[in-house]
Design a protein around this motif. Structure first.
Motif, PDB file in Angstrom:
ATOM      1  N   GLY A   1       0.785  -1.242   0.000  1.00 17.76           N
ATOM      2  CA  GLY A   1       0.000   0.000   0.000  1.00 17.76           C
ATOM      3  C   GLY A   1       0.812   1.284   0.000  1.00 17.76           C
TER       4      GLY A   1
ATOM      5  N   VAL B   1       2.602   4.783  -1.123  1.00 16.75           N
ATOM      6  CA  VAL B   1       2.166   5.907  -1.949  1.00 16.75           C
ATOM      7  C   VAL B   1       3.341   6.843  -2.171  1.00 16.75           C
TER       8      VAL B   1
ATOM      9  N   THR C   1       3.978  10.547  -3.048  1.00 17.72           N
ATOM     10  CA  THR C   1       3.232  11.797  -3.168  1.00 17.72           C
ATOM     11  C   THR C   1       4.105  12.829  -3.862  1.00 17.72           C
TER      12      THR C   1
ATOM     13  N   PHE D   1       5.084   7.215   1.544  1.00 19.31           N
ATOM     14  CA  PHE D   1       4.342   6.839   2.748  1.00 19.31           C
ATOM     15  C   PHE D   1       3.790   5.433   2.571  1.00 19.31           C
ATOM     16  N   ALA D   2       3.528   4.771   3.685  1.00 17.67           N
ATOM     17  CA  ALA D   2       2.875   3.467   3.613  1.00 17.67           C
ATOM     18  C   ALA D   2       2.088   3.245   4.895  1.00 17.67           C
ATOM     19  N   PRO D   3       0.973   2.501   4.810  1.00 19.74           N
ATOM     20  CA  PRO D   3       0.174   2.255   6.014  1.00 19.74           C
ATOM     21  C   PRO D   3       0.993   1.499   7.057  1.00 19.74           C
TER      22      PRO D   3
ATOM     23  N   LEU E   1       3.111   3.163   9.193  1.00 23.60           N
ATOM     24  CA  LEU E   1       4.146   4.064   9.686  1.00 23.60           C
ATOM     25  C   LEU E   1       3.616   5.484   9.542  1.00 23.60           C
ATOM     26  N   GLY E   2       3.677   6.245  10.621  1.00 24.66           N
ATOM     27  CA  GLY E   2       3.062   7.569  10.618  1.00 24.66           C
ATOM     28  C   GLY E   2       3.894   8.654   9.963  1.00 24.66           C
ATOM     29  N   PHE E   3       5.087   8.303   9.496  1.00 22.95           N
ATOM     30  CA  PHE E   3       5.932   9.316   8.865  1.00 22.95           C
ATOM     31  C   PHE E   3       6.535   8.708   7.614  1.00 22.95           C
TER      32      PHE E   3
ATOM     33  N   ALA F   1       1.150  10.608   6.963  1.00 20.42           N
ATOM     34  CA  ALA F   1       1.111   9.356   6.196  1.00 20.42           C
ATOM     35  C   ALA F   1      -0.328   8.892   5.993  1.00 20.42           C
TER      36      ALA F   1
ATOM     37  N   PHE G   1      -2.932  10.671   5.839  1.00 21.96           N
ATOM     38  CA  PHE G   1      -3.586  11.577   4.888  1.00 21.96           C
ATOM     39  C   PHE G   1      -3.472  11.021   3.467  1.00 21.96           C
ATOM     40  N   HIS G   2      -2.316  10.449   3.144  1.00 24.42           N
ATOM     41  CA  HIS G   2      -2.112   9.929   1.794  1.00 24.42           C
ATOM     42  C   HIS G   2      -2.426   8.443   1.696  1.00 24.42           C
ATOM     43  N   ALA G   3      -1.981   7.667   2.696  1.00 28.56           N
ATOM     44  CA  ALA G   3      -2.126   6.215   2.579  1.00 28.56           C
ATOM     45  C   ALA G   3      -3.560   5.766   2.900  1.00 28.56           C
ATOM     46  N   GLN G   4      -4.328   6.575   3.634  1.00 27.55           N
ATOM     47  CA  GLN G   4      -5.735   6.250   3.910  1.00 27.55           C
ATOM     48  C   GLN G   4      -6.625   7.400   3.462  1.00 27.55           C
ATOM     49  N   ARG G   5      -6.355   7.837   2.249  1.00 28.31           N
ATOM     50  CA  ARG G   5      -6.966   9.060   1.746  1.00 28.31           C
ATOM     51  C   ARG G   5      -8.478   8.994   1.725  1.00 28.31           C
TER      52      ARG G   5
END
Lengths: 371, 204
Positions: free
Chosen positions: A156, A158, A160, A283-285, A287-289, B184, B186-190
């Motif tokens: 998953g 992304v 950006t 980014f990836a689900p 990890l918050g950063f 993260a 914001f983009h990964a669970q948009r």
């Protein structure tokens, strides 16, 4: 407090990896490096320290560990690879025709309080594409980033995409003062539309540019955001051109089958001050950063006397390791079980161990006391 | 996939509950002592107000609601897409009423506060030397007892200041409740997040 206890303390920000952790890091590094090699990038192992002024830039200089050399020159432990590679490309590799494709894998040191997956000692794996057609290079680098994550088994992820030229283009000729610019940039970064409006209250810019700057807070989403952006930013040629560049790159990525991994974030206006065009983050689900990121820096090499456009990206090894642990990927394969080799006669035992080693076995040598 | 929302049970709770109601979103009832509550697609975490930005920055919560005062102090790397309009207050410098103390009239400002970074930044930014005395609460009594020359604290109506014989000297910042979102997520669970953000935007 006794001396041994005091010596066992470690300074904040450094880490030590043992056994399985170290193995996992080596494996991750191996995967990423093989992708870099697979796209025909060449490894550079740059020096650990260099003259401090190689690493200028406000964002970095406050985080650099610098020291005075014996001859009185100011030196710095590398806080970043990109400046070093730019220097090498413009110096030692001066005669090498562009495009030049280089990669690195190693530690950088930054003065940073340990926070959100950031330590003072960071292991970075990255590459730089110098010269060549800029859009093709942008798309190539993003595709390599995506392949690294795919091969690492990250789910998953992304990429950006943003562009420095959107923000700077909208403010070109506005004469906005430094303090207000910083305030505005900070509000755009956090997507605070009302805050952007307040920061712009006393700035003299055309109404379309003002509206467009406010809209930067919400111009984020899938690649289709670029259609909306093209309309909103049509008033400003520099910003519209930046969107056009992003569109070329994103269309290529979608065509190459990466559409599910591409996102757009035109509020992405920060990062190291040497970025001049495309900027992106990964980014990836779980990890918050961000796990990594990169961008285009067309003016950095000029500082070292060889003006070449360039684009690069890097992944943080610590963050990749954390992400894979969070996403609960398959366990790293355990090493083969060691065969015990013992014997009454030391020489005979050693000979036996050597024979097993020659046959490729993992051997634990001993005198029978350990098991 | 569900979303995790970090909230505090402090002064923003009532406003948050009203907002979620107007937005047609579920909200845990106030009686429970549980700190983690799942309701449909949302999971709520109840934490200290100063900790909301931390939970969101690390991505343990996808979003949260925190006062701007708290965000200024926490310096967390999070998105702030919505000013929710409630919980309005101001961060101010206050001194004992009638005191001669003026920040730029002393070599070092001694300030008591729950917001050490904001307070230090405020004075240092003006070229004033500052000594920050960090307190966890009851900041208003510090100047009267000689612990500090002044305080930096939040003011809603000014009543607490008056009752403790303090007066405002200068403004530091304005505050209100903000929606904060993890970068993260914001983009990964948009998809999930943008529908939550839009629901709240319409309800503000």
């Amino acid at each position: 407090m006794d001396g041994a206890h005091r010596l066992a303390q470690i300074p904040p920000g450094v880490q030590c990896f043992v056994g399985d952790e170290a193995r996992r890091r080596r494996r991750i590094e191996g995967v990423v490096v093989s992708v870099f090699e697979g796209w025909d990038y060449e490894e550079i192992i740059p020096p650990l320290f260099d003259y401090a002024d190689v690493f200028t830039g406000d964002a970095l200089s406050s985080k650099t560990y610098s020291f005075v050399g014996r001859d009185g020159s100011v030196l710095a432990l590398r806080p970043d690879f990109t400046s070093l590679l730019a220097k090498i490309a413009a110096g030692r590799l001066r005669e090498r025709p562009a495009p030049i494709r280089l990669y690195y894998s190693g530690e950088v040191v930054r003065y940073e309080p340990p926070k959100a997956g950031r330590q003072s000692e960071l292991f970075q794996m990255g590459l730089e594409h110098l010269g060549g057609d800029p859009r093709a290079a942008d798309a190539e680098v993003l595709t390599i980033a995506a392949e690294c994550l795919e091969r690492l088994g990250v789910r998953g992820f992304v990429l950006t995409l943003g562009h420095v030229g959107v923000f700077t283009g909208l403010l070109a000729g506005s004469g906005i003062d430094e303090a207000r610019l910083e305030q505005l940039r900070e509000r755009v970064e956090v997507k605070d539309e009302a805050g952007i409006r307040r920061a712009l209250a006393a700035v003299d810019i055309p109404p379309e540019a003002r509206r467009a700057l406010e809209r930067l807070a919400t111009l984020a989403g899938g690649p289709e955001v670029l259609d909306d952006a093209a309309e909103t930013l049509a008033c400003c040629p520099a910003a519209a051109e930046a969107v056009g560049e992003l569109r070329t790159v994103s269309t290529a990525l979608v065509r190459a089958g990466l559409g599910a991994h591409v996102a757009v974030d035109l509020g992405e206006v920060r990062g190291l001050d040497y970025y001049t065009g495309l900027v992106f983050r990964v980014f990836a689900p779980g990890l918050g950063f961000e796990v990594g990121g990169g961008g285009r820096y067309d003016t950095l090499l000029g500082r070292f006397g060889r003006p070449l456009p360039a684009v690069g990206f890097m992944l943080g090894l610590d963050r990749v390791a954390l992400l894979l642990a969070r996403q609960n990927e398959e366990r790293d394969p355990a090493p083969a079980t060691a065969e015990m080799v013992t014997g009454r006669n030391l020489g005979e035992a050693l000979a036996e161990a050597r024979a097993k080693r020659a046959a490729g076995a993992r051997v634990r040598f001993g005198n029978g006391e350990e098991r | 996939m569900s979303l995790t929302v970090a909230l505090s049970k402090g002064k923003l709770l009532a406003g948050t509950q009203e907002l979620f109601g107007r937005a047609g979103l579920p909200f845990p009832d106030g009686e429970s002592r549980r700190l983690v509550v799942s309701l449909g697609e949302l999971r709520f975490l109840f934490v200290k107000d100063m900790d909301v930005p931390t939970y969101v920055e690390y991505g343990v919560a996808d979003c949260g609601i925190a006062g701007r005062d708290v965000l200024l102090e926490a310096e967390s790397d999070v998105f702030e897409p919505l000013d929710l309009g409630f919980g309005r207050c101001r961060l101010v410098v206050a001194r004992p009423a009638g005191a001669h103390f003026a920040p730029d009239g002393s070599s070092t400002v001694r300030v008591a506060t729950k917001y050490p970074k904001v307070a230090a930044g405020h004075f240092l930014g003006r070229g004033l030397s500052v000594e920050v005395v960090r307190l966890a609460g009851s900041v208003e009594i510090a100047p009267g007892l000689g612990l500090a020359d002044c305080i930096v604290d939040v003011v809603e109506t000014g009543r607490t200041l008056r009752e403790n014989d303090l007066e405002e000297v200068e403004d530091v910042a304005e505050s209100s409740a903000r929606l904060v979102v993890n970068r993260a997520s914001f983009h990964a669970q948009r998809t999930e997040l943008s529908s939550l953000v839009e629901a709240l935007r319409r309800a503000v």
